[in-house]
Scaffold this active site. Structure first.
Site, PDB file in Angstrom:
ATOM      1  N   HIS A 182     -10.738   1.026  -1.807  1.00 22.67           N
ATOM      2  CA  HIS A 182     -10.846   1.686  -0.756  1.00 22.67           C
ATOM      3  C   HIS A 182     -12.453   2.203  -1.063  1.00 22.67           C
ATOM      4  CE1 HIS A 182      -9.398   5.866   1.266  1.00 22.67           C
ATOM      5  NE2 HIS A 182     -11.009   5.676   1.326  1.00 22.67           N
ATOM      6  N   HIS A 186       0.901  -1.108  -0.036  1.00 26.67           N
ATOM      7  CA  HIS A 186       0.003   0.075   0.038  1.00 26.67           C
ATOM      8  C   HIS A 186       1.001   1.350   0.000  1.00 26.67           C
ATOM      9  CE1 HIS A 186      -4.207   1.902   1.373  1.00 26.67           C
ATOM     10  NE2 HIS A 186      -3.484   2.763   0.873  1.00 26.67           N
ATOM     11  N   HIS A 190      -6.594  13.905   2.716  1.00 29.17           N
ATOM     12  CA  HIS A 190      -7.454  13.848   1.855  1.00 29.17           C
ATOM     13  C   HIS A 190      -8.102  15.143   1.361  1.00 29.17           C
ATOM     14  CE1 HIS A 190      -7.968   9.489   1.397  1.00 29.17           C
ATOM     15  NE2 HIS A 190      -7.521   9.650   2.472  1.00 29.17           N
TER      16      HIS A 190
END
EC number: 3.5.1.5
Length: 570
Positions: free
Chosen positions: A248, A136, A322
């Site tokens: 996700h 990841h 984000h």
């Protein structure tokens, strides 16, 4: 007449043998040697007055005649398949043999021939593991790769193009042009690398283009819109071209709930990132997906393990990663919906019982690339302290728990992503991507990292000193990290379809391009070694309490951890 040595003297000379126990770093994890491949009295060891000398432990056999390139003597191997003492022979960048090294002309039972062309690495008193794999990775900056290598990782899989905002949030390298640039850049690094394309599309054309461009996998991320239609389309392309899909899911439940995502997956194999949910996914119950037989669940390391500081650091971390604003109430609500102490605590236990299969980093995007091994072993230690011995243990040791946890960042991500034919475990025929540890520093600071049988990184003292140990000692790239040795010692993984389409010729890169394989119907949760449990998970929508097969999963946050400040004073 044979000479008898005490256990202490033997361990001091040749390392521990059957029945001896070794503590891992400053944890409460103790391993016991299950088997020793040596012939007592015929051990080989390098040094003045030692055994690996001409006519003694070193034979006259040439490399062409069967001698290995490198021998690691008397190493304690820790892998998913066992904890054993053995010599390790390396040849042509691969593991040639595990067993007894020496001179077959003078010694019995030798299956690793030491010759004049053989280099020696002293494994006495050391632990050897397979190089770690981080599945990841946000490729936000190239400096991550050195950080990862020095921590004991030898393979990184993920997506990105640098500090672009798409990469800061999502593990995607979008489009064949960007994928080509990243594959070209891979030549510069002593690391096995693999790149994921963007999987968010409702029609297959652009996804096929990325697979043919070299993507080893496709990533579905909520920031690009992980809708049921995109999920179905992406998995259909993956099934056709034998690449993995990572997901996700939709934190806000805008396009559906966890049940809708499960329905869209249609029983097909998929790797679910940060399945607990703090890293993103259907709030509050994405964790339920770990009970599905086709879902390979993983964690990212900020929630590993659950501590008194875990919740506090997550909010700011999430806002930055984000692209959220603290001045927008909806953004704050989005962030807060993902951070739940109940599901993070349950995640600890789900790892310990083998229901979560993989641990990775989420590098610079809510994760620390140099702490995959550390966080894994901190979780194992916390669970031993809180839950005691596992029922699977057969002796007065923690061997099974250690084998379960080492699999989480070695063999299991390799299986999940179609790389286990090349990497992921210390087995004959696989690449000699190895990490050598002093037990006192296990999981924290490696003694040496080998890529393709060549030393790529190690702690090293003052280069102007008369010996290699004077301070300042710090991690430095070694010869395997330079020149053509770098490109010959590591590989770049791509899809088989891209190789068939002539990718190697088009790009002309120096590194070997190796195809991933068996990422789809041939694998699933049952393929995750020591980590294949599929409990029925329930999440209370009001309290967020998690139950597995009806049993409440809860534990206290840790207030102190091993492998932490004691190892990082400077």
């Amino acid at each position: 007449m044979s000479y008898k040595m005490s256990r202490a003297a033997y361990a001091n000379m040749f390392g521990p043998t059957v029945g001896d126990k070794v503590r891992l770093a400053d944890t409460e994890l103790f391993i016991e040697v299950e088997k020793d491949f040596t012939t007592y009295g015929e051990e080989v060891k390098f040094g003045g007055g030692k055994v690996i000398r001409d006519g003694m432990g070193q034979s006259q056999v040439s490399r062409e005649g069967g001698a290995v390139d490198t021998v690691i003597t008397n190493a304690l191997i820790v892998d998913h398949w066992g904890i054993v003492k053995a010599d390790i022979g390396l040849k042509d960048g691969r593991i040639a043999a595990i067993g007894k090294a020496g001179n077959p002309d003078t010694q019995p039972g030798v299956n690793i021939i030491v010759g004049p062309g053989t280099e020696a690495i002293a494994g006495e008193g050391k632990i050897v593991t397979a190089g770690g794999m981080d599945s990841h990775i946000h490729f936000i900056c190239p400096q991550q790769i050195e950080e990862a290598l020095m921590s004991g990782l030898t393979c990184m899989l993920g997506g990105g193009t640098g500090p672009a905002h798409g990469t800061l949030a999502t593990t995607c390298t979008p489009g064949p042009w960007h994928i080509a640039r990243m594959i070209e850049a891979a030549d510069a690094f002593p690391m096995n690398l693999a790149f994921a394309g963007k999987g968010n599309a409702s029609l297959p054309g652009a996804l096929v283009e990325m697979v043919l461009g070299g993507a080893t996998s496709l990533k579905l991320h909520e920031d690009w819109g992980t809708t049921p239609g995109a999920i179905d389309c992406c998995l259909s392309v993956a099934d056709e071209y034998d690449v993995q899909v990572m997901i996700h899911t939709d934190t806000l439940n805008e396009s559906g709930f966890v049940e809708d995502t499960i329905a869209a997956i249609k029983g097909r194999t998929i790797h679910a990132f940060h399945t607990e949910g703090a890293g993103g996914g259907h709030a509050p119950d994405i964790i339920k997906i770990c009970g599905q037989p086709n879902v390979i669940p993983s964690s990212t390391n900020p929630t590993r393990p659950y501590t008194q500081n875990t919740l506090a650091e997550h909010l700011d971390m999430l806002m930055v990663c984000h692209h959220l604003s603290p001045s927008i109430p909806e953004d704050i609500a989005f962030a807060e919906s993902r951070i739940r102490k109940e599901t993070i605590a349950a995640e600890d236990i789900l790892h310990d019982i083998g229901a979560f299969s993989i641990i990775s980093s989420d590098s610079q995007a809510m994760g620390r690339v140099g702490e995959v091994a550390i966080r894994t072993w901190q979780t194992a230690d916390k669970m031993k302290r809180q839950r005691g011995r596992l029922k699977e243990e057969t002796g007065d040791n923690d061997n099974f728990r250690v084998r379960r946890y080492v699999a989480k960042y070695t063999i299991n991500p390799a299986i999940a992503h179609g790389l286990s034919h090349e990497i992921g475990s210390l087995e004959v025929g696989k690449r000699a991507d190895l990490v050598i540890w002093n037990p006192a520093f296990f999981g924290v600071k490696p003694d040496m990292v080998l890529l393709g049988g060549t030393i790529a990184a190690a702690p090293m003292g003052d280069p102007n000193a008369s010996i290699p140990t004077p301070q300042p000692v710090h991690y430095r790239p070694m010869f395997g990290a330079y020149g053509r040795s770098r490109t010959n010692s590591s590989v770049t993984f791509v899809s088989q379809a891209s190789l068939d389409a002539g990718l190697a010729g088009r790009l002309g890169v120096a590194k070997e391009l190796v195809a991933v394989q068996n990422t789809r119907g041939g694998i699933g949760k049952a393929s995750m070694i020591h980590n294949s449990l599929t409990p029925h998970i329930e999440v209370d929508p009001e309290t967020y309490e998690v139950r597995a097969d009806g049993v409440l999963l809860t534990c206290e946050p840790a207030t102190v951890l091993p492998m932490a400040q004691r190892y990082f004073l400077f």
